[in-house]
Design an enzyme around this catalytic site. Sequence first.
Site, PDB file in Angstrom:
ATOM      1  N   GLU A 267       0.887  -1.164   0.000  1.00 48.15           N
ATOM      2  CA  GLU A 267       0.000   0.000   0.000  1.00 48.15           C
ATOM      3  C   GLU A 267       0.917   1.204   0.000  1.00 48.15           C
ATOM      4  O   GLU A 267       1.339   1.688   1.043  1.00 48.15           O
ATOM      5  CB  GLU A 267      -0.880  -0.086   1.256  1.00 48.15           C
ATOM      6  CG  GLU A 267      -2.205   0.587   1.091  1.00 48.15           C
ATOM      7  CD  GLU A 267      -2.172   1.989   1.634  1.00 48.15           C
ATOM      8  OE1 GLU A 267      -1.923   2.893   0.805  1.00 48.15           O
ATOM      9  OE2 GLU A 267      -2.351   2.171   2.833  1.00 48.15           O
ATOM     10  N   CYS A 301      -2.099   8.936   2.503  1.00 45.37           N
ATOM     11  CA  CYS A 301      -1.818   8.437   1.161  1.00 45.37           C
ATOM     12  C   CYS A 301      -3.018   8.724   0.265  1.00 45.37           C
ATOM     13  O   CYS A 301      -2.892   8.696  -0.948  1.00 45.37           O
ATOM     14  CB  CYS A 301      -1.428   6.970   1.174  1.00 45.37           C
ATOM     15  SG  CYS A 301      -2.618   5.963   1.979  1.00 45.37           S
TER      16      CYS A 301
HETATM   17  C1  UN1 Z   1      -3.261   6.076   4.567  1.00 48.31           C
HETATM   18  O1  UN1 Z   1      -3.103   7.280   4.380  1.00 48.31           O
HETATM   19  O2  UN1 Z   1      -2.267   5.302   4.593  1.00 48.31           O
HETATM   20  O3  UN1 Z   1      -9.048   6.752   3.502  1.00 48.31           O
HETATM   21  C2  UN1 Z   1      -4.566   5.445   4.836  1.00 48.31           C
HETATM   22  C3  UN1 Z   1      -8.417   7.373   4.369  1.00 48.31           C
HETATM   23  C4  UN1 Z   1      -8.095   6.666   5.650  1.00 48.31           C
HETATM   24  C5  UN1 Z   1      -6.928   5.773   5.471  1.00 48.31           C
HETATM   25  C6  UN1 Z   1      -5.735   6.383   4.821  1.00 48.31           C
HETATM   26  N1  UN1 Z   1      -9.240   5.889   6.065  1.00 48.31           N
HETATM   27  O4  UN1 Z   1      -8.054   8.521   4.207  1.00 48.31           O
END
Ligand code: UN1
Length: 514
Positions: A267, A301
């Site tokens: 990821e 992310c």
């Molecule tokens: C991440 O930034 O690694 O969808 C995960 C989202 C959060 C998860 C982000 N529930 O922004």
Amino acid sequence: MDIKSQKKDVLSALGLGKLNSGTYYGIWAETHGRESIASISPIDGEETAEITLASDDDYEKVVSAAEESFLKWRDIPAPKRGSIIREIGEELRRNKSNLGRLLSIEVGKTLTEGEGEIQEMIDVADLAVGLSRQLYGLEIASERSRHRMIEQYVPIGPIGVITSFNFPASVWSWNALIAAVCGDVVVWKPSSKAPLTAAAITKVAERVIKRLKSPEIFFLAAGEGKKTGNMMAKDRRLPLISFTGSVPTGKRIAEGVAGRLGRSILELGGNNAAVVSDRCDLKLAAKGVSFGALATAGQRCTSTRRLILHEKVYEQFMDRIKDIYRRAKIGNPLENSVLVGPLIDKDAVAKFRNAIEEARKQGGKTIFGGTEAEISGFEGGNYVVPAIVEASPDMDIVRKETFAPILYVFKYRNLEEAIRIHNSVPQGLSSSIFSNDLKEVEEFTSARGSDCGIVNVNTATAGAEIGGAFGGEKETGGGRESGSDAWKAYMKRQTVTINYGNDIPLSQDVSFPV
Ligand code: UN1
């Protein structure tokens, strides 16, 4: 209450001290005589507490204990495993506010986001409990007489989970709680920027495990980042490694795992865009885009990094966005009125500044923010003013993920062009279209539309629910975690053929006359 007292309070409420062990394998390794790292709060730049680093020897102990425990844990029927995870979910509920506060102190999220992340873990626990009664396979019609063919899922082993600083709790739970009901045990290497949260969560789980006399499920090896990561990648005793983090580190981990033909779930970075059509609710879109760009100070992310805006509504929409940016309070994220907290460390601030400078050199124009922010009383913190940069989609800097609040804006004339711009980056995590036009929405969500793993309509690129499979395409790495059937990645798929007849008829009508 001042931040020093808050730190003290929260540490003691969670059973942590000034020096904590970063190694857990049923017992916590001694802290005495070990090297340690400090958990520095980005809010004030001051140390909250220290964590001892897991040494090579500690790592060995952790993985050996995990191997042994796996044999016991996988023997417990899945629904019973689920009931243990349910208790962990309950313990998380009881500790939600303290864990949320610690997390906010450690990584600088607003309190609502810190608590939201603990809620996300609780939600995953609930999902995992339900799943523990739904780990089903298939029966497939056999071409051979008196043969039964089934597909079943069995636990894969101790798995490795490497998490990043920005979601130091929930990303672990997406993997760990799901893997646990699948019958796996989990070795966790948290980010060296968020080791305290990991220790606190491991303690919460430990309490439940000891009370229920369960085999150990959740192990901790807070080792030195690159070294422990590489050890895990190459370790054949961990058949699956789930890694969350940057593309370059993800490539290194994936190569290590592939070198032994292990499995990985990746990821990695996103470079998420929102397409804002001239046929949308502009007020709603402005909220969605600004939440996506500003939440967690642009360090998700899933953060919105690119805004692809229809030329007809360009001025109007930018006025709205700039107005929201002007009003968004920057500062101590533990204060309720603050929307934008600090970046994780000084290095992140430097990267933010460099990206702004690069964008300028490449022809971009910063129309909002882009500077460091001084917050009175928090001079040691890492605050910046979120930036909006008018740019062109093919600029090199726009194609890179900078983990900071920078929103690049481009104009488009028709949807085809918007989709082309949208898909032109190497990453493929999350995407959004803001439109009330059915044809546009269908086009964007069709195979000709967004090329990401997550596609949103009239909502932000960030803030996914746990029920869906989370992950992305292209350089984001292709992994899927959390909801839907992501659980299958944590198990071995077996095709089982049972002959209950008196002969061995062969498939494909092959004859073997002996
Ligand atoms: C991440 O930034 O690694 O969808 C995960 C989202 C959060 C998860 C982000 N529930 O922004």
